[in-house]
Design a protein around this motif. Structure first.
Motif, PDB file in Angstrom:
ATOM      1  N   HIS A   1    -120.628  16.274  -6.301  1.00 44.05           N
ATOM      2  CA  HIS A   1    -119.563  15.285  -6.425  1.00 44.05           C
ATOM      3  C   HIS A   1    -119.987  13.977  -5.769  1.00 44.05           C
ATOM      4  N   ASP A   2    -119.375  12.894  -6.203  1.00 41.33           N
ATOM      5  CA  ASP A   2    -119.621  11.589  -5.581  1.00 41.33           C
ATOM      6  C   ASP A   2    -118.778  11.413  -4.327  1.00 41.33           C
ATOM      7  N   THR A   3    -117.590  12.003  -4.307  1.00 39.74           N
ATOM      8  CA  THR A   3    -116.689  11.943  -3.155  1.00 39.74           C
ATOM      9  C   THR A   3    -116.099  13.326  -2.939  1.00 39.74           C
ATOM     10  N   ALA A   4    -115.379  13.476  -1.840  1.00 39.76           N
ATOM     11  CA  ALA A   4    -114.809  14.780  -1.511  1.00 39.76           C
ATOM     12  C   ALA A   4    -113.853  15.235  -2.599  1.00 39.76           C
ATOM     13  N   PRO A   5    -114.070  16.403  -3.177  1.00 36.45           N
ATOM     14  CA  PRO A   5    -113.158  16.910  -4.212  1.00 36.45           C
ATOM     15  C   PRO A   5    -111.861  17.439  -3.593  1.00 36.45           C
ATOM     16  N   ALA A   6    -110.828  17.508  -4.404  1.00 33.38           N
ATOM     17  CA  ALA A   6    -109.553  18.057  -3.937  1.00 33.38           C
ATOM     18  C   ALA A   6    -109.708  19.548  -3.664  1.00 33.38           C
ATOM     19  N   LEU A   7    -108.973  20.018  -2.659  1.00 36.69           N
ATOM     20  CA  LEU A   7    -108.977  21.443  -2.346  1.00 36.69           C
ATOM     21  C   LEU A   7    -108.287  22.231  -3.442  1.00 36.69           C
ATOM     22  N   ASP A   8    -108.846  23.342  -3.798  1.00 34.93           N
ATOM     23  CA  ASP A   8    -108.254  24.247  -4.782  1.00 34.93           C
ATOM     24  C   ASP A   8    -107.773  25.472  -4.022  1.00 34.93           C
ATOM     25  N   ASP A   9    -106.462  25.591  -3.885  1.00 37.20           N
ATOM     26  CA  ASP A   9    -105.902  26.609  -3.001  1.00 37.20           C
ATOM     27  C   ASP A   9    -105.993  28.016  -3.564  1.00 37.20           C
ATOM     28  N   HIS A  10    -106.483  28.162  -4.809  1.00 37.23           N
ATOM     29  CA  HIS A  10    -106.561  29.539  -5.320  1.00 37.23           C
ATOM     30  C   HIS A  10    -107.689  30.317  -4.664  1.00 37.23           C
ATOM     31  N   TRP A  11    -108.640  29.598  -4.033  1.00 32.32           N
ATOM     32  CA  TRP A  11    -109.701  30.283  -3.299  1.00 32.32           C
ATOM     33  C   TRP A  11    -109.123  30.876  -2.017  1.00 32.32           C
ATOM     34  N   GLU A  12    -109.556  32.071  -1.681  1.00 33.46           N
ATOM     35  CA  GLU A  12    -109.003  32.782  -0.523  1.00 33.46           C
ATOM     36  C   GLU A  12    -109.599  32.301   0.794  1.00 33.46           C
ATOM     37  N   ASP A  13    -110.888  31.968   0.787  1.00 35.12           N
ATOM     38  CA  ASP A  13    -111.575  31.531   2.012  1.00 35.12           C
ATOM     39  C   ASP A  13    -112.318  30.247   1.706  1.00 35.12           C
ATOM     40  N   ILE A  14    -112.127  29.218   2.569  1.00 38.10           N
ATOM     41  CA  ILE A  14    -112.750  27.917   2.350  1.00 38.10           C
ATOM     42  C   ILE A  14    -113.289  27.403   3.680  1.00 38.10           C
ATOM     43  N   VAL A  15    -114.569  27.016   3.683  1.00 37.27           N
ATOM     44  CA  VAL A  15    -115.185  26.437   4.890  1.00 37.27           C
ATOM     45  C   VAL A  15    -115.982  25.204   4.479  1.00 37.27           C
ATOM     46  N   GLU A  16    -116.282  24.358   5.463  1.00 32.73           N
ATOM     47  CA  GLU A  16    -117.111  23.180   5.227  1.00 32.73           C
ATOM     48  C   GLU A  16    -118.154  23.066   6.325  1.00 32.73           C
ATOM     49  N   ALA A  17    -119.299  22.467   5.969  1.00 32.84           N
ATOM     50  CA  ALA A  17    -120.374  22.197   6.928  1.00 32.84           C
ATOM     51  C   ALA A  17    -121.171  21.010   6.418  1.00 32.84           C
ATOM     52  N   SER A  18    -122.034  20.478   7.258  1.00 34.72           N
ATOM     53  CA  SER A  18    -122.905  19.375   6.848  1.00 34.72           C
ATOM     54  C   SER A  18    -124.279  19.909   6.492  1.00 34.72           C
ATOM     55  N   PHE A  19    -124.940  19.202   5.574  1.00 38.05           N
ATOM     56  CA  PHE A  19    -126.242  19.648   5.064  1.00 38.05           C
ATOM     57  C   PHE A  19    -127.083  18.426   4.725  1.00 38.05           C
ATOM     58  N   THR A  20    -128.313  18.386   5.252  1.00 38.13           N
ATOM     59  CA  THR A  20    -129.239  17.292   4.942  1.00 38.13           C
ATOM     60  C   THR A  20    -130.508  17.891   4.357  1.00 38.13           C
ATOM     61  N   PRO A  21    -130.754  17.691   3.062  1.00 37.20           N
ATOM     62  CA  PRO A  21    -131.985  18.247   2.467  1.00 37.20           C
ATOM     63  C   PRO A  21    -133.220  17.543   3.020  1.00 37.20           C
ATOM     64  N   GLU A  22    -134.279  18.298   3.206  1.00 36.98           N
ATOM     65  CA  GLU A  22    -135.552  17.731   3.657  1.00 36.98           C
ATOM     66  C   GLU A  22    -136.498  17.491   2.488  1.00 36.98           C
TER      67      GLU A  22
END
Length: 392
Positions: free
Chosen positions: A66-87
């Motif tokens: 995505h280009d920007t943060a997508p909307a949360l889809d509440d049908h998912w039971e478990d949702i987490v976020e983290a940061s990631f920088t590809p090398e």
């Protein structure tokens, strides 16, 4: 938004991975150390460790950019976020034990990753899904550019997610880049010390169980030839007074020349006298090559041979082998002179070199109680002494 993958992924041990590391040999360590969530391990740079409910089999996964943060889809039971920088420019989705279901490109920036799951408990209860059976748990992985910030748990429903979140919170955070650099420095220093100690122990074994002095270690000439013939005598020469070393060198030349029939040659005898007097060697002995040519070209010089190699037996001119002892004994450094003269003299005795080395001990009690050499081999002359015309 673009979908880069939408399909089944084979998992084992409840794991699949996203990798964009520039060093694949780097240890992964603890991917969830210091995190709040335990199902999307992002503690290791360029790597994501994704947990599933299913232990072994296939799960459903969708990956979106995505280009920007997508909307949360509440049908998912478990949702987490983290940061990631590809090398690396290419990002790989990897299965446990091998296999890459997809590869995709990410720009060189930091991303926020949202990992969504449904059916983790059902997948864990099923435990194994065989080929041909429908998948039980499903997952969504979303990327969008965003500044780095701590991971977080947005929604928790399943027992499995709760368990892994608790596990992550009990783990220490991974080392900082500075701590990694310091650990690498310490490891390199320890490896250097290990190699130095291994080299020191090897040297001690090579020198008969004793560490050589810097003087003996660095003396020029045939010190290692003498070490192989009689390591204990090499140590004794190192410990001896310089005047004793000089006497031994001159004595060794006399013994070698007498045994080779050179001391009685009228034009050679003055060189021995000059050596004893500490004077400059007369021609042609001021140049070893010209001395060889004269000795080997004079029909009045005796001809005899010795075997100088036990590995590849070869007869060689005894007179040619003895001759370097003279120029060696004239060396300015007394240790160099003694080492090279004794080595050349012992070599000139061939298979009787051991008897000559024993004679050195008897002739010079100033050396002290020198242990006998451990079965000295037949001498091997250095390549520079094996010139054409030396063989008998």
């Amino acid at each position: 938004m673009r979908t880069v993958f939408d399909g089944d992924v084979d998992v084992a041990y409840m794991s699949m991975y996203v990798d964009a590391r520039d060093d694949w040999a780097r240890s992964l360590g603890n991917a969830v150390g210091g995190q709040e969530n335990g199902i999307c391990g992002a503690a290791e740079p360029g790597h994501l460790h994704l947990m599933t409910g299913m232990h072994t089999g296939h799960i459903r996964l969708t990956i979106e950019i995505h280009d920007t943060a997508p909307a949360l889809d509440d049908h998912w039971e478990d949702i987490v976020e983290a940061s990631f920088t590809p090398e690396t420019a290419t990002v790989c989705l990897n299965q446990w034990g091998g296999g890459t279901p997809c590869e995709f490109a990410l720009a060189a920036t930091t991303y926020r990753v949202r990992y969504c799951a449904t059916g983790m408990d059902a997948g864990n209860d099923m435990n194994v899904v065989l080929d041909g059976e429908p998948h039980v748990d499903s997952y969504l992985l979303q990327f969008w550019p965003a500044p780095e910030r701590p991971d977080r748990v947005l929604k928790q429903t399943s027992r499995q997610a709760a368990y892994w979140h608790g596990h992550a919170r009990s783990q220490p955070p991974p080392p900082t880049p500075e701590e990694r650099a310091e650990a690498a420095r310490r490891a390199a220093e320890e490896e250097r010390e290990r190699r130095l100690e291994a080299a020191r122990q090897y040297e001690i074994r090579a020198w008969g169980g004793r560490e050589p002095s810097d003087r003996l270690r660095n003396v020029r000439g045939n010190v290692h030839g003498l070490r192989l013939l009689d390591v204990h005598l090499a140590h004794a020469l190192d410990a001896a007074d310089p005047a004793v070393r000089r006497r031994i060198a001159r004595w060794a030349v006399r013994r070698a020349f007498e045994a080779a029939g050179l001391a009685q040659i009228s034009w050679i005898a003055p060189a021995l006298d000059a050596l004893d007097a500490g004077d400059r060697l007369p021609e042609p002995f001021d140049d070893l090559r010209r001395a060889f040519d004269r000795v080997l070209g004079d029909p009045g010089v005796p001809r005899s041979t010795v075997v100088i190699s036990a590995l590849a037996p070869r007869e060689i001119s005894r007179q040619a082998v003895a001759l370097p002892a003279l120029t060696a004994a004239a060396e300015p450094d007394a240790l160099h002179a003694a080492v090279d003269a004794v080595y050349a003299a012992a070599s000139s005795f061939g298979a009787d070199g051991g008897a000559f080395l024993a004679e050195v001990r008897r002739a010079f009690p100033e050396l002290g109680d020198v242990p006998d050499p451990p079965d000295p081999p037949v001498p091997t002359m250095p390549p520079e002494m094996l010139r054409g015309g030396f063989t008998g």
